[in-house]
Write a protein that holds these residues in place. Structure first.
Motif, PDB file in Angstrom:
ATOM      1  N   VAL A 125      10.494 117.834  35.124  1.00  0.00           N
ATOM      2  CA  VAL A 125      10.332 118.709  33.967  1.00  0.00           C
ATOM      3  C   VAL A 125      10.757 117.895  32.743  1.00  0.00           C
ATOM      4  O   VAL A 125      11.866 117.364  32.699  1.00  0.00           O
ATOM      5  CB  VAL A 125      11.191 119.986  34.088  1.00  0.00           C
ATOM      6  N   HIS A 157      10.848 122.376  28.154  1.00  0.00           N
ATOM      7  CA  HIS A 157      10.808 123.818  28.421  1.00  0.00           C
ATOM      8  C   HIS A 157      10.771 124.497  27.049  1.00  0.00           C
ATOM      9  O   HIS A 157      11.694 124.357  26.251  1.00  0.00           O
ATOM     10  CB  HIS A 157      12.053 124.214  29.200  1.00  0.00           C
ATOM     11  N   TYR A 197      16.807 122.106  32.022  1.00  0.00           N
ATOM     12  CA  TYR A 197      15.586 122.016  32.825  1.00  0.00           C
ATOM     13  C   TYR A 197      15.012 120.605  32.859  1.00  0.00           C
ATOM     14  O   TYR A 197      14.426 120.193  33.849  1.00  0.00           O
ATOM     15  CB  TYR A 197      14.498 122.951  32.272  1.00  0.00           C
ATOM     16  N   ASP A 231      15.196 118.241  35.910  1.00  0.00           N
ATOM     17  CA  ASP A 231      14.916 118.776  37.248  1.00  0.00           C
ATOM     18  C   ASP A 231      13.662 118.116  37.829  1.00  0.00           C
ATOM     19  O   ASP A 231      12.727 117.789  37.100  1.00  0.00           O
ATOM     20  CB  ASP A 231      14.690 120.290  37.196  1.00  0.00           C
ATOM     21  N   LEU A 263      17.800 120.056  41.310  1.00  0.00           N
ATOM     22  CA  LEU A 263      18.334 120.381  39.988  1.00  0.00           C
ATOM     23  C   LEU A 263      19.101 119.205  39.416  1.00  0.00           C
ATOM     24  O   LEU A 263      19.767 118.466  40.137  1.00  0.00           O
ATOM     25  CB  LEU A 263      19.240 121.608  40.067  1.00  0.00           C
ATOM     26  N   CYS A 282      22.633 125.750  33.152  1.00  0.00           N
ATOM     27  CA  CYS A 282      21.941 126.477  32.083  1.00  0.00           C
ATOM     28  C   CYS A 282      22.852 127.495  31.402  1.00  0.00           C
ATOM     29  O   CYS A 282      22.743 127.714  30.198  1.00  0.00           O
ATOM     30  CB  CYS A 282      20.717 127.202  32.639  1.00  0.00           C
ATOM     31  N   ALA A 286      17.548 127.270  42.477  1.00  0.00           N
ATOM     32  CA  ALA A 286      16.219 127.469  41.894  1.00  0.00           C
ATOM     33  C   ALA A 286      15.242 127.721  43.036  1.00  0.00           C
ATOM     34  O   ALA A 286      15.245 127.011  44.038  1.00  0.00           O
ATOM     35  CB  ALA A 286      15.784 126.250  41.095  1.00  0.00           C
ATOM     36  N   HIS A 308       8.790 131.180  39.184  1.00  0.00           N
ATOM     37  CA  HIS A 308      10.012 130.420  38.966  1.00  0.00           C
ATOM     38  C   HIS A 308      11.216 131.340  38.846  1.00  0.00           C
ATOM     39  O   HIS A 308      11.229 132.242  38.023  1.00  0.00           O
ATOM     40  CB  HIS A 308       9.864 129.603  37.675  1.00  0.00           C
ATOM     41  N   ARG A 312      15.578 131.064  38.721  1.00  0.00           N
ATOM     42  CA  ARG A 312      16.719 130.155  38.639  1.00  0.00           C
ATOM     43  C   ARG A 312      17.963 130.967  38.338  1.00  0.00           C
ATOM     44  O   ARG A 312      17.951 131.868  37.505  1.00  0.00           O
ATOM     45  CB  ARG A 312      16.491 129.121  37.542  1.00  0.00           C
ATOM     46  N   LEU A 350       6.239 125.099  30.418  1.00  0.00           N
ATOM     47  CA  LEU A 350       6.934 123.983  31.065  1.00  0.00           C
ATOM     48  C   LEU A 350       5.979 122.806  31.094  1.00  0.00           C
ATOM     49  O   LEU A 350       4.812 122.959  31.461  1.00  0.00           O
ATOM     50  CB  LEU A 350       7.309 124.320  32.517  1.00  0.00           C
TER      51      LEU A 350
END
Length: 165
Positions: free
Chosen positions: A49, A52, A68, A71, A86, A91, A101, A118, A120, A159
């Motif tokens: 990722v 975000h 994020y 990850d 992760l 977060c 997640a 998704h 988390r 994302l």
């Protein structure tokens, strides 16, 4: 007496045009099953990722962007599951006691639409916080994926994933 012939010609032309099938009525496939092999390869493929967004159209990053963007998501072809590794940042808390997640995907073949589910969450002491969303694949290449919500050109939540080298 020319008016009835003229009227008849217009009526026949209108009937002919209305009777023609419009090709736009058939559903358009967004992504073929073959194209989706770019997401998970022959069996699996890993992506990082890199961003975000809360509002992609206005380049507004999510408050969760930092947690994020390190990850790793490994898409698995056979199970429609995504293994998530992760990163080190939490977060909700700087040093959470627990992070989890759960990510999966599904493909609506007759429409060619590919979705990412998704979830988390993380805990710190007696506190727990979580977030859940569904995004649709909007752009695909060998090295980049864009999952987003909203209309093209006005995506909100999004994302961005790029291949892991």
């Amino acid at each position: 007496m020319q008016a009835p012939k003229y009227f008849l010609a217009i009526l026949l032309s209108f009937t002919f045009l209305m009777g023609c099938k419009n090709d736009d009525d058939s559903p358009k496939i967004k992504f073929s099953a073959e194209q989706l092999k770019m997401v998970y390869g022959d069996s699996q493929k890993s992506w990082r990722v890199t961003a975000h967004y809360d509002n992609y159209a206005y380049t507004q990053f999510s408050a969760f962007n930092d947690c994020y963007k390190d990850d790793i998501y490994t898409f698995k072809a056979e199970t429609e599951e995504v293994e998530v590794t992760l990163g080190s940042l939490g977060c909700y808390w700087a040093s959470p006691d627990e992070q989890v997640a759960t990510v999966s995907y599904f493909y609506v073949e007759d429409e060619g639409r590919f979705y990412l589910e998704h979830g988390r969450g993380e805990g710190s002491g007696v506190h727990f916080a979580s977030k859940f969303f569904i995004l649709e694949l909007e752009e695909i290449s060998e090295t980049r994926l864009l999952f987003a919500a909203g209309e093209k050109g006005r995506y909100s939540k999004a994302l961005i994933l790029e291949t892991v080298n």
